[in-house]
Motif scaffolding. Sequence first.
Motif, PDB file in Angstrom:
ATOM      1  N   LYS A   1       0.831  -1.206   0.000  1.00 20.12           N
ATOM      2  CA  LYS A   1       0.000   0.000   0.000  1.00 20.12           C
ATOM      3  C   LYS A   1       0.872   1.265   0.000  1.00 20.12           C
ATOM      4  O   LYS A   1       0.488   2.287  -0.558  1.00 20.12           O
ATOM      5  CB  LYS A   1      -0.914   0.005   1.225  1.00 20.12           C
ATOM      6  CG  LYS A   1      -1.918  -1.137   1.254  1.00 20.12           C
ATOM      7  CD  LYS A   1      -3.108  -0.865   0.378  1.00 20.12           C
ATOM      8  CE  LYS A   1      -4.056   0.115   1.025  1.00 20.12           C
ATOM      9  NZ  LYS A   1      -5.278   0.308   0.223  1.00 20.12           N
TER      10      LYS A   1
ATOM     11  N   PRO B   1       1.377   3.286  -6.466  1.00 21.58           N
ATOM     12  CA  PRO B   1       0.329   4.287  -6.669  1.00 21.58           C
ATOM     13  C   PRO B   1      -1.022   3.589  -6.833  1.00 21.58           C
ATOM     14  O   PRO B   1      -1.075   2.405  -7.166  1.00 21.58           O
ATOM     15  CB  PRO B   1       0.756   4.986  -7.967  1.00 21.58           C
ATOM     16  CG  PRO B   1       1.606   3.990  -8.675  1.00 21.58           C
ATOM     17  CD  PRO B   1       2.307   3.205  -7.607  1.00 21.58           C
ATOM     18  N   PRO B   2      -2.121   4.315  -6.615  1.00 21.69           N
ATOM     19  CA  PRO B   2      -3.448   3.676  -6.642  1.00 21.69           C
ATOM     20  C   PRO B   2      -3.739   2.899  -7.908  1.00 21.69           C
ATOM     21  O   PRO B   2      -4.337   1.818  -7.851  1.00 21.69           O
ATOM     22  CB  PRO B   2      -4.397   4.868  -6.483  1.00 21.69           C
ATOM     23  CG  PRO B   2      -3.610   5.908  -5.775  1.00 21.69           C
ATOM     24  CD  PRO B   2      -2.199   5.746  -6.252  1.00 21.69           C
ATOM     25  N   GLU B   3      -3.281   3.396  -9.056  1.00 21.63           N
ATOM     26  CA  GLU B   3      -3.614   2.725 -10.318  1.00 21.63           C
ATOM     27  C   GLU B   3      -2.868   1.407 -10.511  1.00 21.63           C
ATOM     28  O   GLU B   3      -3.209   0.613 -11.397  1.00 21.63           O
ATOM     29  CB  GLU B   3      -3.331   3.649 -11.509  1.00 21.63           C
ATOM     30  CG  GLU B   3      -1.869   4.029 -11.694  1.00 21.63           C
ATOM     31  CD  GLU B   3      -1.473   5.269 -10.903  1.00 21.63           C
ATOM     32  OE1 GLU B   3      -0.395   5.830 -11.179  1.00 21.63           O
ATOM     33  OE2 GLU B   3      -2.249   5.680 -10.001  1.00 21.63           O
ATOM     34  N   GLN B   4      -1.850   1.138  -9.687  1.00 22.99           N
ATOM     35  CA  GLN B   4      -1.094  -0.109  -9.814  1.00 22.99           C
ATOM     36  C   GLN B   4      -1.367  -1.098  -8.683  1.00 22.99           C
ATOM     37  O   GLN B   4      -0.841  -2.212  -8.691  1.00 22.99           O
ATOM     38  CB  GLN B   4       0.409   0.195  -9.863  1.00 22.99           C
ATOM     39  CG  GLN B   4       0.848   0.935 -11.110  1.00 22.99           C
ATOM     40  CD  GLN B   4       2.348   1.185 -11.134  1.00 22.99           C
ATOM     41  OE1 GLN B   4       3.057   0.956 -10.150  1.00 22.99           O
ATOM     42  NE2 GLN B   4       2.847   1.657 -12.269  1.00 22.99           N
TER      43      GLN B   4
ATOM     44  N   ALA C   1      -4.082  -2.800  -7.877  1.00 21.65           N
ATOM     45  CA  ALA C   1      -4.784  -4.012  -8.300  1.00 21.65           C
ATOM     46  C   ALA C   1      -3.824  -5.004  -8.945  1.00 21.65           C
ATOM     47  O   ALA C   1      -3.878  -6.209  -8.686  1.00 21.65           O
ATOM     48  CB  ALA C   1      -5.913  -3.660  -9.272  1.00 21.65           C
TER      49      ALA C   1
END
Length: 482
Positions: free
Chosen positions: A137, A141-144, A146
Amino acid sequence: MTTELTAPHPAAPAVAGHRWRWIALAVILTAEVMDLLDVLVTNLAGPAIRADLGGSPTVIQWIGAGYTLAMAVGLVTGGRLGDLYGRRRMFLIGVLGFTAASAACALAGSPGTLIAARVAQGLLGALLLPQGLGLIKEMFPPEQLAAAFGAFGPVMGISAVGGPILAGWLVDADLAGTGWRAIFLINVPLGLLAALGAARFLPASRPGHATRLDLPGVALLSVAVFLLVHPLVQGRELGWPAWSFAMLAGAVVVLAVFARYEQRRQRAGRDPLVVPALFRRRAFTGGLVAGLAFFTALAGFSLVFSLYLQLGLGWSPLRAGLAGVPQALGMVAAFVLAGAGLAQRLGRRLIHLGLGVVLAGVTGMLLTLTVAGADVTPWRMTPALLAVGFGMGLVMAPFFDIVLSGVEEAETGSASGTLTAVQQLGGALGVALLGTVFFDGLTDSVSHAVRVTLLAELGLLLVTVAGAFLLPRRAREGAGGH
């Protein structure tokens, strides 16, 4: 073995991305593989270990239960230690300690020494594993995110398929006279590589403003769990003396004291180990009941299947490991299918669908072993094992997300840690409870023992079916399901 990928504690705000994040992810996955292998391979090597070190049949149970019990208790606080003292620091301590404990397992000269080393492995694994989730976490970054969490599935799947085969081959090959000890020795180079990688590539996160540890709560919970599992493992061998029932009753009393203490701690403004309000939420309590029954059934099936093939049919560890491949392949296929959108579309119905498939698979296994007897072959067991693995994968894929969707956002950290600990406790209870049923049935015959155990397995699955009806219909349906 942990399967829950929700961070057990609040993570740091997302950043642009750590420079070495993908290499660091490989380091974290190496630690996860070490844990998974140590759960899978010891079930397979249990008969060989007992043949070498001696001891009663309960030695086989304690080798598995000691590890998962220690991890169940340690996981509740493992994530908080990372918050208090830094995740990379705790990861390094955990991986080096786990590696040293693995070496101690390989060098053990008596059952007691091996069991003690397994307990140490479990405690250090509980310190190690939660740090990886928090570090991911932090690093991605948020887009990676998943994609990062998605890497767990294939790696765990390959390990689930290849681990038992590797363990069986190592025991059979008896490389340099190491025999079963080789299954622990392989952790030494893996652990050292993970430690070097952690020191070089993991970010040096600063300690956060985490809550202080509830050490009295940990102590009470540890005593309660020991009082519950010890008589289940040892009681049968000793003829179920009065003290075994007294310990089981004592476990209930200590759990009640623990619940009262947690309530008083929260009223005093201190952070409890487990938020008491969670147990007033129908979704969470249903998840605990269903999860405990399901993971007890899962771990018990794995142990008893391995014991039946080796002690009952006289198969070698390698042949027994190969025989279990259909179950692992079925589980991997189910995770892939659920990850393709099935879990989101079906929600709770997928859990019940999976349980129906598992029930059919266990029933098929019962019929196959009853009809074939000693003439059973791996091919004849393959359809039932595929169904068991596929159904278990369908249950596990959405389970944690759905259970956690029924709690408030502020309670997610405590709920996640508690649920993961219950998963490990279920593993210990499966080894203790179904292992005891199996060994008790041996007084008649091996075929009788495995049939009685599979009937007990069906009972646990029916409890899981009932408990799952208390869950939200789908993930993020809304918190606060009372």
